[in-house]
Write a protein that holds these residues in place. Structure first.
Motif, PDB file in Angstrom:
ATOM      1  N   LEU A   9       6.745  -9.589   8.258  1.00 35.22           N
ATOM      2  CA  LEU A   9       5.410  -9.518   8.839  1.00 35.22           C
ATOM      3  C   LEU A   9       4.693  -8.324   8.225  1.00 35.22           C
ATOM      4  N   MET A  10       3.512  -8.554   7.685  1.00 38.85           N
ATOM      5  CA  MET A  10       2.799  -7.507   6.957  1.00 38.85           C
ATOM      6  C   MET A  10       1.899  -6.699   7.892  1.00 38.85           C
ATOM      7  N   LEU A  11       2.535  -6.023   8.834  1.00 41.91           N
ATOM      8  CA  LEU A  11       1.827  -5.191   9.807  1.00 41.91           C
ATOM      9  C   LEU A  11       2.600  -3.889   9.975  1.00 41.91           C
ATOM     10  N   HIS A  12       1.897  -2.758   9.855  1.00 43.82           N
ATOM     11  CA  HIS A  12       2.550  -1.442   9.843  1.00 43.82           C
ATOM     12  C   HIS A  12       1.727  -0.442  10.645  1.00 43.82           C
ATOM     13  N   ALA A  13       2.359   0.245  11.596  1.00 41.44           N
ATOM     14  CA  ALA A  13       1.712   1.300  12.379  1.00 41.44           C
ATOM     15  C   ALA A  13       1.699   2.576  11.541  1.00 41.44           C
ATOM     16  N   GLY A  14       0.548   2.881  10.945  1.00 41.73           N
ATOM     17  CA  GLY A  14       0.510   3.921   9.926  1.00 41.73           C
ATOM     18  C   GLY A  14       0.041   5.293  10.364  1.00 41.73           C
ATOM     19  N   SER A  15      -0.694   5.391  11.471  1.00 44.67           N
ATOM     20  CA  SER A  15      -1.191   6.694  11.904  1.00 44.67           C
ATOM     21  C   SER A  15      -1.279   6.726  13.426  1.00 44.67           C
TER      22      SER A  15
END
Length: 238
Positions: free
Chosen positions: A201-207
């Motif tokens: 899944l191309m979802l990332h919690a980045g900040s």
């Protein structure tokens, strides 16, 4: 005048959870960079291989009877990677959860296709249906309001890379809102389609910007999107 942070003695390296990088730790909180595929907490099918279980063992330094523990503040879906915060006391957990709506949460997502508007806000009422899937509904009587702000960072022939800010914290809201627009997150089998060759899944919690529960000072943590995001945007099918 803000309180000074409590002195902290790190846990010996031999007790570090190798598959769960720790970005920050003190006496009140732990911030980790969760990989895709790892559960935040246990389910009926899996209880040992979770971020929570790994960190419980970590703070207990391998001593099962230790009174040290971690507390769940929020969750990330199993296939979502990125920043995850745990509290180290019940008091810190309650404080963080009470303030959670005021914190800034930014995600990165790769979606198929190009959005007509390159920035904006998606808004709908969300409810969970009988098969545990979140759906947008027409009335506040049927669901809870969710708002998702976005902007397009980069486009290729087939994909778009988005920066997303959560303006509310409802279950699966990013995935539902993007699916509603006809631009589901790549690799989302639940709300999109099963795309062959997509690894995750191309979802990332980045900040993540939060207030510390003890000092009440603002803190910002960041995590770069995995290399696979950039590789997909530049790949032969991009």
């Amino acid at each position: 005048m803000p309180k000074k942070a409590k002195p902290f003695k790190p846990v010996p390296k031999r007790f570090h959870p190798g598959s769960l990088p720790i970005l920050y730790e003190d006496h009140d909180i732990l911030v980790v960079d969760k990989p895709s595929g790892l559960l935040t907490v246990s389910t009926d099918r899996e209880s040992d291989r979770t971020a929570f279980a790994y960190l419980m063992d970590y703070v207990r330094k391998g001593q099962a009877k230790s009174r040290s523990r971690v507390f769940i503040v929020h969750r990330l879906d199993r296939e979502t990677s990125g920043l995850l915060v745990f509290a180290k006391s019940e008091e810190s957990k309650r404080w963080l959860q009470q303030e959670w709506a005021e914190f800034n949460k930014t995600y990165f997502a790769v979606v198929r296709g190009h959005l007509a508007e390159k920035s904006g806000v998606f808004s709908s009422y969300l409810a969970e249906n009988g098969v545990h899937k979140m759906v947008s509904v027409k009335s506040s009587d049927l669901g809870k309001l969710a708002k998702t702000a976005y902007k397009v960072i980069k486009e290729s022939k087939a994909y778009s890379l988005l920066e997303i800010e959560l303006m509310s914290g409802k279950k699966h809201q990013i995935r539902v809102h993007l699916s509603d627009q006809g631009h589901a997150v790549v690799g989302d089998k639940k709300y999109g389609q099963d795309e062959k060759g997509t690894k995750r899944l191309m979802l990332h919690a980045g900040s993540l910007t939060i207030k510390h529960p003890y000092t009440e000072e603002w803190m910002t943590f960041s995590s770069n999107a995995p290399h696979y995001f950039d590789a997909l945007m530049k790949g032969p099918n991009a």
